[in-house]
Write an enzyme that holds these catalytic residues in place. Structure first.
Site, PDB file in Angstrom:
ATOM      1  N   ASN A  84       0.831  -1.201   0.000  1.00 15.58           N
ATOM      2  CA  ASN A  84       0.000   0.000   0.000  1.00 15.58           C
ATOM      3  C   ASN A  84       0.877   1.268   0.000  1.00 15.58           C
ATOM      4  OD1 ASN A  84      -2.431   1.600   0.115  1.00 15.58           O
ATOM      5  ND2 ASN A  84      -3.407  -0.256   0.888  1.00 15.58           N
ATOM      6  N   ARG A  85       0.248   2.417   0.273  1.00 21.10           N
ATOM      7  CA  ARG A  85       0.909   3.696  -0.001  1.00 21.10           C
ATOM      8  C   ARG A  85       1.590   4.324   1.214  1.00 21.10           C
ATOM      9  NH1 ARG A  85      -3.309   2.742  -3.054  1.00 21.10           N
ATOM     10  NH2 ARG A  85      -3.104   3.135  -5.291  1.00 21.10           N
ATOM     11  N   HIS A 110       3.427  -0.062  -2.796  1.00 20.70           N
ATOM     12  CA  HIS A 110       3.836  -1.470  -2.895  1.00 20.70           C
ATOM     13  C   HIS A 110       5.346  -1.660  -3.024  1.00 20.70           C
ATOM     14  CE1 HIS A 110      -0.270  -2.434  -2.818  1.00 20.70           C
ATOM     15  NE2 HIS A 110      -0.548  -2.537  -4.098  1.00 20.70           N
ATOM     16  N   HIS A 182      -0.743 -10.115  -3.469  1.00 19.00           N
ATOM     17  CA  HIS A 182      -1.660  -9.324  -4.293  1.00 19.00           C
ATOM     18  C   HIS A 182      -2.461 -10.182  -5.285  1.00 19.00           C
ATOM     19  CE1 HIS A 182      -3.218  -5.717  -6.118  1.00 19.00           C
ATOM     20  NE2 HIS A 182      -2.451  -4.940  -5.372  1.00 19.00           N
ATOM     21  N   SER A 183      -2.923 -11.356  -4.841  1.00 18.49           N
ATOM     22  CA  SER A 183      -3.725 -12.189  -5.753  1.00 18.49           C
ATOM     23  C   SER A 183      -5.077 -11.548  -6.029  1.00 18.49           C
ATOM     24  CB  SER A 183      -3.947 -13.573  -5.133  1.00 18.49           C
ATOM     25  OG  SER A 183      -2.745 -14.304  -5.182  1.00 18.49           O
ATOM     26  N   TYR A 184      -5.509 -11.671  -7.282  1.00 14.54           N
ATOM     27  CA  TYR A 184      -6.856 -11.253  -7.688  1.00 14.54           C
ATOM     28  C   TYR A 184      -7.664 -12.524  -7.873  1.00 14.54           C
ATOM     29  CZ  TYR A 184      -5.092  -6.662  -9.368  1.00 14.54           C
ATOM     30  OH  TYR A 184      -4.520  -5.424  -9.497  1.00 14.54           O
ATOM     31  N   ASP A 248     -11.423   0.372  -3.033  1.00 16.09           N
ATOM     32  CA  ASP A 248      -9.959   0.292  -2.927  1.00 16.09           C
ATOM     33  C   ASP A 248      -9.620   0.801  -1.527  1.00 16.09           C
ATOM     34  OD1 ASP A 248      -7.289   0.039  -3.451  1.00 16.09           O
ATOM     35  OD2 ASP A 248      -7.240   1.403  -5.166  1.00 16.09           O
ATOM     36  N   GLN A 285      -7.309  -5.060   2.691  1.00 16.07           N
ATOM     37  CA  GLN A 285      -7.596  -4.128   1.602  1.00 16.07           C
ATOM     38  C   GLN A 285      -8.507  -4.851   0.621  1.00 16.07           C
ATOM     39  OE1 GLN A 285      -6.276  -0.985   1.265  1.00 16.07           O
ATOM     40  NE2 GLN A 285      -6.654  -0.456  -0.861  1.00 16.07           N
ATOM     41  N   GLU A 313      -6.319  -8.155   0.268  1.00 18.15           N
ATOM     42  CA  GLU A 313      -4.921  -8.093   0.702  1.00 18.15           C
ATOM     43  C   GLU A 313      -4.883  -7.858   2.200  1.00 18.15           C
ATOM     44  OE1 GLU A 313      -3.020  -4.982  -1.922  1.00 18.15           O
ATOM     45  OE2 GLU A 313      -5.015  -5.092  -2.772  1.00 18.15           O
TER      46      GLU A 313
HETATM   47  C1  GLA Z   1      -3.531  -1.898  -4.703  1.00 15.19           C
HETATM   48  C2  GLA Z   1      -3.894  -0.463  -4.644  1.00 15.19           C
HETATM   49  C3  GLA Z   1      -4.685  -0.094  -5.845  1.00 15.19           C
HETATM   50  C4  GLA Z   1      -3.972  -0.463  -7.102  1.00 15.19           C
HETATM   51  C5  GLA Z   1      -3.632  -1.921  -7.075  1.00 15.19           C
HETATM   52  C6  GLA Z   1      -2.801  -2.341  -8.251  1.00 15.19           C
HETATM   53  O1  GLA Z   1      -4.491  -2.730  -4.296  1.00 15.19           O
HETATM   54  O2  GLA Z   1      -4.570  -0.114  -3.467  1.00 15.19           O
HETATM   55  O3  GLA Z   1      -4.954   1.284  -5.835  1.00 15.19           O
HETATM   56  O4  GLA Z   1      -2.792   0.297  -7.224  1.00 15.19           O
HETATM   57  O5  GLA Z   1      -2.919  -2.223  -5.930  1.00 15.19           O
HETATM   58  O6  GLA Z   1      -3.302  -1.889  -9.461  1.00 15.19           O
END
Ligand code: GLA
Length: 351
Positions: A84-85, A110, A182-184, A248, A285, A313
């Site tokens: 995250n940021r 990240h 970071h799996s989708y 998000d 997240q 996440e």
């Molecule tokens: C995270 C962030 C999102 C985005 C994704 C990757 O989950 O919170 O804003 O950047 O990664 O695209």
């Protein structure tokens, strides 16, 4: 793919390898040493048919294509040092200001330009545990972070269709550490056009509010009565239109403490596949794949359009090094970082 060399700074080329864990139900988890990335998870649906439940590519070179790097979705990767940021890539620790690489507008995301998702991990196969042990040494100053950090990530596939991910880290200087995967997911097995029909519940009554650039404002408002509320199961798509940009957000888990606790459950009513997430972390997240734009085609040639997949996440809160009221993310040299997350796959009617 042989000899992938992703960076001019990385002198020797590294051999790319993939490893697949299997269990008696046919469940399979494939991981590559590039980014420690989970490239595929196959699980049975209500008819016992195996299907792909994560977004990714068979060919590891696709994780370094121009289109992939332009979109930066981090499919399945290990994220670090800080998931995250971090606002403006800056924080102060023990009286010293550190400047991290900024790779998301003016912010650090990240782990920076070359985070743990873009490095090669050493992989050891632990046959007795049906596990893989990945290790990486993050050098002092990497992406601007202080201290040399030794990281180990264990991927275990259990006989009960659980993927257990355990993260450990130590450091020789105090540094922020916030690891995640970071799996989708899209539990349809490639059959649905998006994941908006998946029914989600999150064991959280508060969430972390963020600014337009997705930096926490410091408030943790209640979800009740808002489209953020997943305390009872509801389709991801039911209220997404009321959330500018889509979901998000970090959810603050109701239960606190470092033990393993229930964080979220997702059901795909069509395939009958369900996923339960438990974690030692204080937050999760929920990201609804808002930045997917169809430019990437993954397993089965599927174009990954907006909301095709979603992430859960498990992590500490964003920007914690600048938010004294948030749970601490600074790892000290005399401490051991530990996080454990369990993704359990099952057929919904079984429960
Ligand atoms: C995270 C962030 C999102 C985005 C994704 C990757 O989950 O919170 O804003 O950047 O990664 O695209």
């Amino acid at each position: 793919m042989e000899n992938l060399n992703t960076s001019t700074q990385q002198a020797p080329t590294t051999h790319v390898r993939s490893y697949t864990l299997h269990n008696k139900h046919g469940m399979q988890v494939t991981v590559t040493n590039y980014g420690g990335t989970i490239t595929s998870i196959l699980t049975p649906d209500k008819n016992g048919e195996l299907g792909e439940v994560v977004l990714g590519f068979k060919d590891v070179t696709d994780y370094t294509s121009e289109a992939y790097l332009a979109n930066q979705p981090y499919f399945g990767a290990i994220i670090g040092r800080y998931g995250n940021r971090i606002a403006k890539g800056k924080f102060t620790l023990n009286g010293r200001e550190y400047s991290l690489a900024t790779n998301n507008g003016e912010n650090h995301l990240h782990g920076g330009v070359k985070g743990f998702d873009k490095v090669f991990w050493e992989v050891e196969e632990l046959a007795a545990q049906n596990a893989l042990r990945l290790t990486y040494t993050s050098p002092d100053g990497e992406e601007g972070y202080p201290g040399t950090v030794q990281v180990a990530v264990l991927y275990i596939l259990t006989p009960d269709n659980e993927l257990v991910i355990e993260y450990q880290a130590t450091t020789d200087l105090a540094t922020p550490v916030n690891l995640t995967n970071h799996s989708y997911f899209n539990l349809s097995g490639g059959k649905a056009q998006d994941a908006l029909g998946h029914v989600l519940s999150i064991a959280a009554d508060r969430f972390v509010t963020v600014s337009k650039s997705l930096i926490p404002t410091g408030e943790l408002p209640k979800v009740a009565g808002t489209p953020m509320d997943f305390q009872t199961p509801v389709a991801i798509g039911a209220r997404i239109g009321q959330v500018p940009g889509g979901y998000d957000h970090t959810y603050v888990l109701k239960e606190t403490g470092k033990h393993l606790k229930h964080a979220a459950t997702v059901e795909d009513p069509v395939s009958g596949r369900c996923l339960e997430v438990c974690t030692t972390e204080p937050g999760i997240q929920f990201y609804s794949g808002n930045f997917l734009d169809g430019s990437l085609q993954g397993h089965g040639g599927t174009p990954y359009k907006q909301h095709y997949g979603f992430c859960l996440e498990t992590q500490h809160f964003p920007d914690s090094p600048n938010q004294p009221a948030f749970p601490n993310t600074i790892l000290e040299p005399d401490q051991k970082y530990h996080q454990k997350t369990v993704y359990r796959f099952y057929v919904c009617q079984d429960e």
